[in-house]
Motif scaffolding. Structure first.
Motif, PDB file in Angstrom:
ATOM      1  N   ASP A 211      47.601  38.010  57.871  1.00  0.00           N
ATOM      2  CA  ASP A 211      47.247  39.419  57.976  1.00  0.00           C
ATOM      3  C   ASP A 211      48.397  40.240  58.555  1.00  0.00           C
ATOM      4  O   ASP A 211      48.674  41.360  58.113  1.00  0.00           O
ATOM      5  CB  ASP A 211      45.996  39.579  58.842  1.00  0.00           C
ATOM      6  CG  ASP A 211      45.549  41.021  58.958  1.00  0.00           C
ATOM      7  OD1 ASP A 211      44.962  41.533  57.991  1.00  0.00           O
ATOM      8  OD2 ASP A 211      45.794  41.651  60.012  1.00  0.00           O
ATOM      9  N   LYS A 212      49.080  39.686  59.541  1.00  0.00           N
ATOM     10  CA  LYS A 212      50.217  40.388  60.144  1.00  0.00           C
ATOM     11  C   LYS A 212      51.297  40.659  59.101  1.00  0.00           C
ATOM     12  O   LYS A 212      51.896  41.745  59.076  1.00  0.00           O
ATOM     13  CB  LYS A 212      50.790  39.566  61.298  1.00  0.00           C
ATOM     14  CG  LYS A 212      51.946  40.264  62.013  1.00  0.00           C
ATOM     15  CD  LYS A 212      52.529  39.386  63.110  1.00  0.00           C
ATOM     16  CE  LYS A 212      53.691  40.093  63.806  1.00  0.00           C
ATOM     17  NZ  LYS A 212      54.361  39.218  64.804  1.00  0.00           N
ATOM     18  N   ILE A 213      51.538  39.692  58.230  1.00  0.00           N
ATOM     19  CA  ILE A 213      52.550  39.862  57.185  1.00  0.00           C
ATOM     20  C   ILE A 213      52.155  40.986  56.232  1.00  0.00           C
ATOM     21  O   ILE A 213      52.978  41.833  55.869  1.00  0.00           O
ATOM     22  CB  ILE A 213      52.762  38.543  56.420  1.00  0.00           C
ATOM     23  CG1 ILE A 213      53.453  37.523  57.334  1.00  0.00           C
ATOM     24  CG2 ILE A 213      53.572  38.772  55.147  1.00  0.00           C
ATOM     25  CD1 ILE A 213      53.481  36.113  56.787  1.00  0.00           C
ATOM     26  N   VAL A 214      50.882  41.021  55.833  1.00  0.00           N
ATOM     27  CA  VAL A 214      50.409  42.101  54.952  1.00  0.00           C
ATOM     28  C   VAL A 214      50.647  43.450  55.613  1.00  0.00           C
ATOM     29  O   VAL A 214      51.184  44.388  55.006  1.00  0.00           O
ATOM     30  CB  VAL A 214      48.917  41.918  54.605  1.00  0.00           C
ATOM     31  CG1 VAL A 214      48.401  43.138  53.830  1.00  0.00           C
ATOM     32  CG2 VAL A 214      48.696  40.653  53.793  1.00  0.00           C
ATOM     33  N   ARG A 215      50.244  43.578  56.876  1.00  0.00           N
ATOM     34  CA  ARG A 215      50.385  44.855  57.577  1.00  0.00           C
ATOM     35  C   ARG A 215      51.854  45.246  57.723  1.00  0.00           C
ATOM     36  O   ARG A 215      52.223  46.408  57.523  1.00  0.00           O
ATOM     37  CB  ARG A 215      49.699  44.778  58.941  1.00  0.00           C
ATOM     38  CG  ARG A 215      48.179  44.741  58.850  1.00  0.00           C
ATOM     39  CD  ARG A 215      47.520  44.831  60.209  1.00  0.00           C
ATOM     40  NE  ARG A 215      47.638  43.596  60.973  1.00  0.00           N
ATOM     41  CZ  ARG A 215      48.012  43.528  62.248  1.00  0.00           C
ATOM     42  NH1 ARG A 215      48.329  44.622  62.911  1.00  0.00           N
ATOM     43  NH2 ARG A 215      48.062  42.367  62.871  1.00  0.00           N
ATOM     44  N   GLU A 216      52.695  44.279  58.077  1.00  0.00           N
ATOM     45  CA  GLU A 216      54.113  44.577  58.258  1.00  0.00           C
ATOM     46  C   GLU A 216      54.755  45.081  56.967  1.00  0.00           C
ATOM     47  O   GLU A 216      55.522  46.065  56.988  1.00  0.00           O
ATOM     48  CB  GLU A 216      54.852  43.322  58.738  1.00  0.00           C
ATOM     49  CG  GLU A 216      54.591  42.972  60.195  1.00  0.00           C
ATOM     50  CD  GLU A 216      55.272  41.682  60.616  1.00  0.00           C
ATOM     51  OE1 GLU A 216      55.350  41.435  61.831  1.00  0.00           O
ATOM     52  OE2 GLU A 216      55.719  40.913  59.730  1.00  0.00           O
ATOM     53  N   GLU A 217      54.449  44.457  55.855  1.00  0.00           N
ATOM     54  CA  GLU A 217      55.106  44.822  54.597  1.00  0.00           C
ATOM     55  C   GLU A 217      54.572  46.132  54.030  1.00  0.00           C
ATOM     56  O   GLU A 217      55.335  46.921  53.461  1.00  0.00           O
ATOM     57  CB  GLU A 217      54.947  43.687  53.574  1.00  0.00           C
ATOM     58  CG  GLU A 217      55.723  42.438  53.933  1.00  0.00           C
ATOM     59  CD  GLU A 217      57.214  42.700  54.102  1.00  0.00           C
ATOM     60  OE1 GLU A 217      57.766  43.576  53.399  1.00  0.00           O
ATOM     61  OE2 GLU A 217      57.842  42.033  54.954  1.00  0.00           O
ATOM     62  N   ILE A 218      53.268  46.382  54.176  1.00  0.00           N
ATOM     63  CA  ILE A 218      52.711  47.658  53.716  1.00  0.00           C
ATOM     64  C   ILE A 218      53.292  48.809  54.541  1.00  0.00           C
ATOM     65  O   ILE A 218      53.657  49.867  54.008  1.00  0.00           O
ATOM     66  CB  ILE A 218      51.171  47.651  53.807  1.00  0.00           C
ATOM     67  CG1 ILE A 218      50.581  46.654  52.803  1.00  0.00           C
ATOM     68  CG2 ILE A 218      50.597  49.046  53.560  1.00  0.00           C
ATOM     69  CD1 ILE A 218      50.843  46.979  51.357  1.00  0.00           C
ATOM     70  N   GLU A 219      53.403  48.606  55.841  1.00  0.00           N
ATOM     71  CA  GLU A 219      53.957  49.647  56.709  1.00  0.00           C
ATOM     72  C   GLU A 219      55.453  49.821  56.473  1.00  0.00           C
ATOM     73  O   GLU A 219      55.963  50.953  56.468  1.00  0.00           O
ATOM     74  CB  GLU A 219      53.643  49.310  58.162  1.00  0.00           C
ATOM     75  CG  GLU A 219      52.155  49.453  58.481  1.00  0.00           C
ATOM     76  CD  GLU A 219      51.711  48.698  59.719  1.00  0.00           C
ATOM     77  OE1 GLU A 219      52.592  48.273  60.505  1.00  0.00           O
ATOM     78  OE2 GLU A 219      50.485  48.528  59.906  1.00  0.00           O
ATOM     79  N   ALA A 220      56.160  48.724  56.258  1.00  0.00           N
ATOM     80  CA  ALA A 220      57.603  48.806  55.991  1.00  0.00           C
ATOM     81  C   ALA A 220      57.882  49.549  54.691  1.00  0.00           C
ATOM     82  O   ALA A 220      58.903  50.243  54.562  1.00  0.00           O
ATOM     83  CB  ALA A 220      58.208  47.401  55.937  1.00  0.00           C
ATOM     84  N   ALA A 221      56.976  49.416  53.724  1.00  0.00           N
ATOM     85  CA  ALA A 221      57.131  50.093  52.435  1.00  0.00           C
ATOM     86  C   ALA A 221      56.740  51.568  52.513  1.00  0.00           C
ATOM     87  O   ALA A 221      56.941  52.319  51.544  1.00  0.00           O
ATOM     88  CB  ALA A 221      56.297  49.387  51.369  1.00  0.00           C
ATOM     89  N   GLY A 222      56.161  51.979  53.644  1.00  0.00           N
ATOM     90  CA  GLY A 222      55.793  53.381  53.838  1.00  0.00           C
ATOM     91  C   GLY A 222      54.565  53.826  53.085  1.00  0.00           C
ATOM     92  O   GLY A 222      54.366  55.026  52.855  1.00  0.00           O
ATOM     93  N   ILE A 223      53.702  52.869  52.701  1.00  0.00           N
ATOM     94  CA  ILE A 223      52.499  53.256  51.952  1.00  0.00           C
ATOM     95  C   ILE A 223      51.232  53.048  52.770  1.00  0.00           C
ATOM     96  O   ILE A 223      50.123  53.141  52.240  1.00  0.00           O
ATOM     97  CB  ILE A 223      52.402  52.487  50.618  1.00  0.00           C
ATOM     98  CG1 ILE A 223      52.376  50.969  50.862  1.00  0.00           C
ATOM     99  CG2 ILE A 223      53.533  52.866  49.684  1.00  0.00           C
ATOM    100  CD1 ILE A 223      52.171  50.165  49.585  1.00  0.00           C
TER     101      ILE A 223
END
Length: 308
Positions: A211-223
């Motif tokens: 779950d942390k990975i999902v959150r990190e990548e969605i936030e890093a992508a700015g979406i």
């Protein structure tokens, strides 16, 4: 249409009239619903509100620290680690509705014990319209609606008739931090409904990492502010994989990303493929127990946002 200013003014007066000089406790999760309720009631009755943040062992990685840092100086804040109590009660339970009922009852047990210590008479809850609509419609029970019989605390629900977008409007006017107002919804039962099948500490740890990975990548992508919820689900299915040149047999995880306005309906938007691919690659390489990642593309209805 909601007028946030009028709602805040009316709610504070109603809370004063209902609670008076008595003490109240609230289940503060750090989500926008319970946060808005906490600040509203604090405005009405001051430190006669005790905001209880319960760690039920089903929170996401880093959540305890984040919620504590946000509210310990703003509210009459009380942190309780009840993780062992919850996980013991949930041991071996497979059915998601049974999980919800156990979690709901255990929450109330914890709060009633705290009420005894503080002489509280009222329990404030962050129930919003979709919670009781889905419960009444028998879609799924919500922990803050399906309360056990014999409740000794009187219930106060200041935002019961609001939808999530309206709650956010109120939160902004109450000067809540942006990270709280726009925090993605997180179910009351926590990761118990994002780990399919019986719960174990090991499976919860696996789910937290994914779950942390999902959150990190969605936030890093700015979406992250473009979508409603984004998380990983750990299924109870195991799939053959290859790690190095060896056969592996690990869990199937599912990525769930949806858009919504009020949680009554939701849809899966077109998503940047490079983001989805990176999430999958990171999960399978960084979470050794997972060998396969899928993407959920089902809308609500016919699906619900959560898997269980």
């Amino acid at each position: 249409m909601l007028n946030p200013e009028e709602f805040i003014e009316d709610s504070i007066q109603k809370i004063k009239d209902e609670i008076g000089d008595e003490k109240a406790i609230i289940a503060l999760s750090g989500g926008v619903d319970s946060s808005v309720c906490s600040v509203l009631v604090q405005e009405a009755i001051g430190d006669n509100l005790i905001a209880i943040f319960v760690d039920h062992g089903l929170l996401r990685e880093g959540e305890v620290e984040e919620v504590t840092n946000t509210f310990q100086d703003r509210l009459n804040f009380n942190y309780i680690d009840a993780s062992e109590e919850f996980l013991t009660a949930l041991e071996g339970v497979d059915d998601p509705e049974e999980k919800r009922k156990i979690i709901g009852k255990t929450f109330i047990d914890v709060f009633e014990r705290e009420a005894d210590k503080t002489d509280a008479k009222f329990l404030v809850q962050g129930t919003i319209a979709p919670d009781w609509i889905e419960t009444d419609g028998e879609i799924k029970s919500h922990h803050n609606v399906a309360l056990p019989s014999g409740m000794v605390l009187e219930i106060v629900e200041p935002i019961r008739d609001l939808y999530k977008d309206e709650v956010r409007e109120v939160g902004l006017l109450l000067d809540l931090p942006d990270k709280v107002v726009h925090r993605q919804p997180f179910p009351g039962p926590g990761l118990a409904v994002r780990v399919i099948g019986p719960l174990t500490k090991e499976k919860l740890d696996i789910e937290r990492k994914a779950d942390k990975i999902v959150r990190e990548e969605i936030e890093a992508a700015g979406i992250d502010k473009e979508v409603w919820q984004y998380f990983a689900v750990l299924t109870d299915t195991k799939v053959t994989g290859v790690k190095g040149d060896q056969r592996d047999f690990g869990y199937l995880a599912v990525i769930r990303i949806v858009k919504s306005v009020d949680a009554m309906t939701a849809y899966v938007p077109e998503l940047p493929w490079e983001v989805i691919k990176k999430i999958s690659q990171r999960i399978t390489s960084e979470v050794s127990e997972i060998t396969h990642v899928s993407l959920s593309i089902s809308d609500k209805p016919p699906s619900t946002i959560e898997f269980a």
